[in-house]
Write a protein that holds these residues in place. Structure first.
Motif, PDB file in Angstrom:
ATOM      1  N   LYS A   2      34.181  41.467  36.758  1.00 18.96           N
ATOM      2  CA  LYS A   2      34.669  41.650  38.121  1.00 18.96           C
ATOM      3  C   LYS A   2      35.150  40.301  38.629  1.00 18.96           C
ATOM      4  O   LYS A   2      34.525  39.270  38.368  1.00 18.96           O
ATOM      5  CB  LYS A   2      33.547  42.198  39.003  1.00 18.96           C
ATOM      6  CG  LYS A   2      33.037  43.569  38.595  1.00 18.96           C
ATOM      7  CD  LYS A   2      31.783  43.937  39.348  1.00 18.96           C
ATOM      8  CE  LYS A   2      30.604  43.075  38.890  1.00 18.96           C
ATOM      9  NZ  LYS A   2      29.333  43.483  39.532  1.00 18.96           N
ATOM     10  N   PHE A   3      36.242  40.312  39.397  1.00 20.05           N
ATOM     11  CA  PHE A   3      36.872  39.070  39.817  1.00 20.05           C
ATOM     12  C   PHE A   3      36.830  38.915  41.340  1.00 20.05           C
ATOM     13  O   PHE A   3      37.106  39.867  42.082  1.00 20.05           O
ATOM     14  CB  PHE A   3      38.324  39.028  39.343  1.00 20.05           C
ATOM     15  CG  PHE A   3      38.446  39.052  37.847  1.00 20.05           C
ATOM     16  CD1 PHE A   3      38.160  37.925  37.095  1.00 20.05           C
ATOM     17  CD2 PHE A   3      38.815  40.211  37.185  1.00 20.05           C
ATOM     18  CE1 PHE A   3      38.253  37.945  35.717  1.00 20.05           C
ATOM     19  CE2 PHE A   3      38.910  40.249  35.807  1.00 20.05           C
ATOM     20  CZ  PHE A   3      38.627  39.113  35.067  1.00 20.05           C
ATOM     21  N   TRP A  27      41.800  42.169  43.982  1.00 22.57           N
ATOM     22  CA  TRP A  27      40.538  41.502  43.678  1.00 22.57           C
ATOM     23  C   TRP A  27      39.381  42.462  43.941  1.00 22.57           C
ATOM     24  O   TRP A  27      39.430  43.299  44.843  1.00 22.57           O
ATOM     25  CB  TRP A  27      40.369  40.241  44.524  1.00 22.57           C
ATOM     26  CG  TRP A  27      41.350  39.157  44.200  1.00 22.57           C
ATOM     27  CD1 TRP A  27      42.601  38.984  44.721  1.00 22.57           C
ATOM     28  CD2 TRP A  27      41.169  38.100  43.261  1.00 22.57           C
ATOM     29  NE1 TRP A  27      43.211  37.886  44.175  1.00 22.57           N
ATOM     30  CE2 TRP A  27      42.357  37.319  43.273  1.00 22.57           C
ATOM     31  CE3 TRP A  27      40.121  37.722  42.420  1.00 22.57           C
ATOM     32  CZ2 TRP A  27      42.511  36.188  42.466  1.00 22.57           C
ATOM     33  CZ3 TRP A  27      40.270  36.593  41.615  1.00 22.57           C
ATOM     34  CH2 TRP A  27      41.458  35.846  41.643  1.00 22.57           C
ATOM     35  N   ASP A  28      38.307  42.303  43.185  1.00 22.14           N
ATOM     36  CA  ASP A  28      37.130  43.162  43.338  1.00 22.14           C
ATOM     37  C   ASP A  28      36.201  42.686  44.450  1.00 22.14           C
ATOM     38  O   ASP A  28      35.497  43.498  45.062  1.00 22.14           O
ATOM     39  CB  ASP A  28      36.332  43.207  42.027  1.00 22.14           C
ATOM     40  CG  ASP A  28      37.180  43.687  40.864  1.00 22.14           C
ATOM     41  OD1 ASP A  28      37.674  44.825  40.939  1.00 22.14           O
ATOM     42  OD2 ASP A  28      37.332  42.922  39.894  1.00 22.14           O
ATOM     43  N   LEU A 279      44.763  36.119  39.573  1.00 25.49           N
ATOM     44  CA  LEU A 279      44.187  37.413  39.208  1.00 25.49           C
ATOM     45  C   LEU A 279      44.916  38.001  37.999  1.00 25.49           C
ATOM     46  O   LEU A 279      44.269  38.511  37.060  1.00 25.49           O
ATOM     47  CB  LEU A 279      44.257  38.380  40.391  1.00 25.49           C
ATOM     48  CG  LEU A 279      43.677  39.775  40.133  1.00 25.49           C
ATOM     49  CD1 LEU A 279      42.215  39.695  39.739  1.00 25.49           C
ATOM     50  CD2 LEU A 279      43.862  40.660  41.366  1.00 25.49           C
ATOM     51  N   ARG A 283      42.915  38.611  34.448  1.00 28.13           N
ATOM     52  CA  ARG A 283      42.837  39.978  33.908  1.00 28.13           C
ATOM     53  C   ARG A 283      43.492  40.065  32.532  1.00 28.13           C
ATOM     54  O   ARG A 283      43.013  40.782  31.654  1.00 28.13           O
ATOM     55  CB  ARG A 283      43.489  40.960  34.876  1.00 28.13           C
ATOM     56  CG  ARG A 283      42.573  41.323  36.049  1.00 28.13           C
ATOM     57  CD  ARG A 283      43.105  42.487  36.818  1.00 28.13           C
ATOM     58  NE  ARG A 283      42.122  42.959  37.779  1.00 28.13           N
ATOM     59  CZ  ARG A 283      42.416  43.637  38.878  1.00 28.13           C
ATOM     60  NH1 ARG A 283      43.683  43.924  39.140  1.00 28.13           N
ATOM     61  NH2 ARG A 283      41.473  44.042  39.685  1.00 28.13           N
ATOM     62  N   SER A 284      44.559  39.324  32.356  1.00 24.32           N
ATOM     63  CA  SER A 284      45.208  39.329  31.039  1.00 24.32           C
ATOM     64  C   SER A 284      44.293  38.718  29.988  1.00 24.32           C
ATOM     65  O   SER A 284      44.233  39.196  28.849  1.00 24.32           O
ATOM     66  CB  SER A 284      46.541  38.568  31.087  1.00 24.32           C
ATOM     67  OG  SER A 284      46.343  37.168  31.194  1.00 24.32           O
ATOM     68  N   SER A 287      41.435  41.141  29.124  1.00 27.35           N
ATOM     69  CA  SER A 287      41.884  42.295  28.319  1.00 27.35           C
ATOM     70  C   SER A 287      42.004  41.949  26.843  1.00 27.35           C
ATOM     71  O   SER A 287      42.035  42.847  26.002  1.00 27.35           O
ATOM     72  CB  SER A 287      43.216  42.812  28.853  1.00 27.35           C
ATOM     73  OG  SER A 287      44.274  41.874  28.585  1.00 27.35           O
TER      74      SER A 287
END
Length: 289
Positions: A2-3, A27-28, A279, A283-284, A287
């Motif tokens: 979670k970011f 964003w989380d 972000l 996320r990249s 993944s």
């Protein structure tokens, strides 16, 4: 993973602007900066920061903090507190506030080195004495965190007695990891305390509770007209010395799947572009692991 974003790095935005903008970007969560700060003519990371909540009168603002956070649909990655471990009054307040908000965890600051000028003149005290004193204070912090049902976070931070994973583990070893954890901070380790990332994460084990990500570079800068010295400067996540892609592989290798909080103190990109790009970048990386 979670970011979230630590609002020390969003000085131009009010709390409402920070929450709504970060939520819209995807964003989380958010990590609110909580400290009494100096005024400034222009908003800055450390003074005049518009998205900082003052410690003075914090209790009166808890309802507003909760409303702004929940209305935006964000979670707390924790609270970015600045209460020092030897200030038991303020530590008790920030732990209680964390519990009331349901924020789960909050940073509690270790004692500075005897050579460090962090908000005042260096004390000149022996490291061994400062370390033992910090350990004693964190034993008390652990008890109070357990009482409030929250976790106190010790950050790896330059110019404090716990700049490295090894020193942090020595300090928290034997304390309940449910109530005292360590923030592994990639950027701070560039400045001081650097240990190989995978080894450091493995070393912390159950005490690895939270992750801060920023980046830095070293540059040679003039001092006193003609002399020069190497000093660190904060950089973009993509442009610093730390290998962020490799770091995410190390986090995956130890099974870390918690909060990753960004505190980007670079200024090359406008703030809204900076947060959006960070972000997408993180996320990249996540993944690929």
């Amino acid at each position: 993973m979670k970011f979230s974003v630590f609002t020390a790095s969003t000085p131009e935005w009010t709390p409402e602007e920070a929450a709504t903008t970060l939520a819209a970007q995807g964003w989380d969560g958010i990590e609110w900066r909580i400290t009494d700060q100096k005024d400034a003519a222009e908003p800055g990371f450390w003074a005049g920061n518009k998205s900082t909540w003052p410690l003075t009168g914090l209790e009166k603002n808890l309802g507003r903090i909760a409303d702004i956070t929940s209305t935006a649909g964000l979670k707390y990655s924790g609270l970015g507190g600045y209460a020092r471990c030897d200030n038991h009054v303020d530590v008790e307040r920030i732990l209680a506030a964390t519990a009331r908000l349901g924020a789960g965890q909050v940073r509690v600051v270790a004692l500075p080195l005897g050579t460090a000028a962090m908000g005042g003149e260096p004390t000149g005290r022996d490291y061994r004495d400062l370390f033992a004193e910090t350990r004693e204070h964190f034993s008390w912090v652990a008890e109070r965190a357990a009482f409030h049902g929250v976790k106190a976070l010790l950050e790896l931070h330059h110019q404090t007695v716990t700049s490295s994973p090894s020193s942090a583990l020595r300090l928290v070893e034997g304390l309940n990891p449910d109530h005292v954890g360590v923030i592994h901070d990639l950027g701070n380790l560039i400045v001081e305390g650097g240990e190989e990332n995978l080894a450091g994460l493995q070393l912390l084990g159950a005490h690895l509770a939270h992750v801060h990500v920023k980046n830095a570079v070293w540059s040679r800068q003039p001092v006193n007209g003609s002399d020069a010295a190497w000093k660190h400067e904060w950089s973009t996540l993509r442009g610093g010395i730390a290998d962020v892609p490799s770091y995410f592989k190390s986090l995956a290798a130890v099974g870390y799947d918690g909060w990753v909080t960004v505190e980007d103190f670079s200024t090359e990109l406008p703030l809204v572009e900076r947060t959006a790009d960070n972000l997408a970048y993180l996320r990249s990386l996540a993944s690929r692991t």
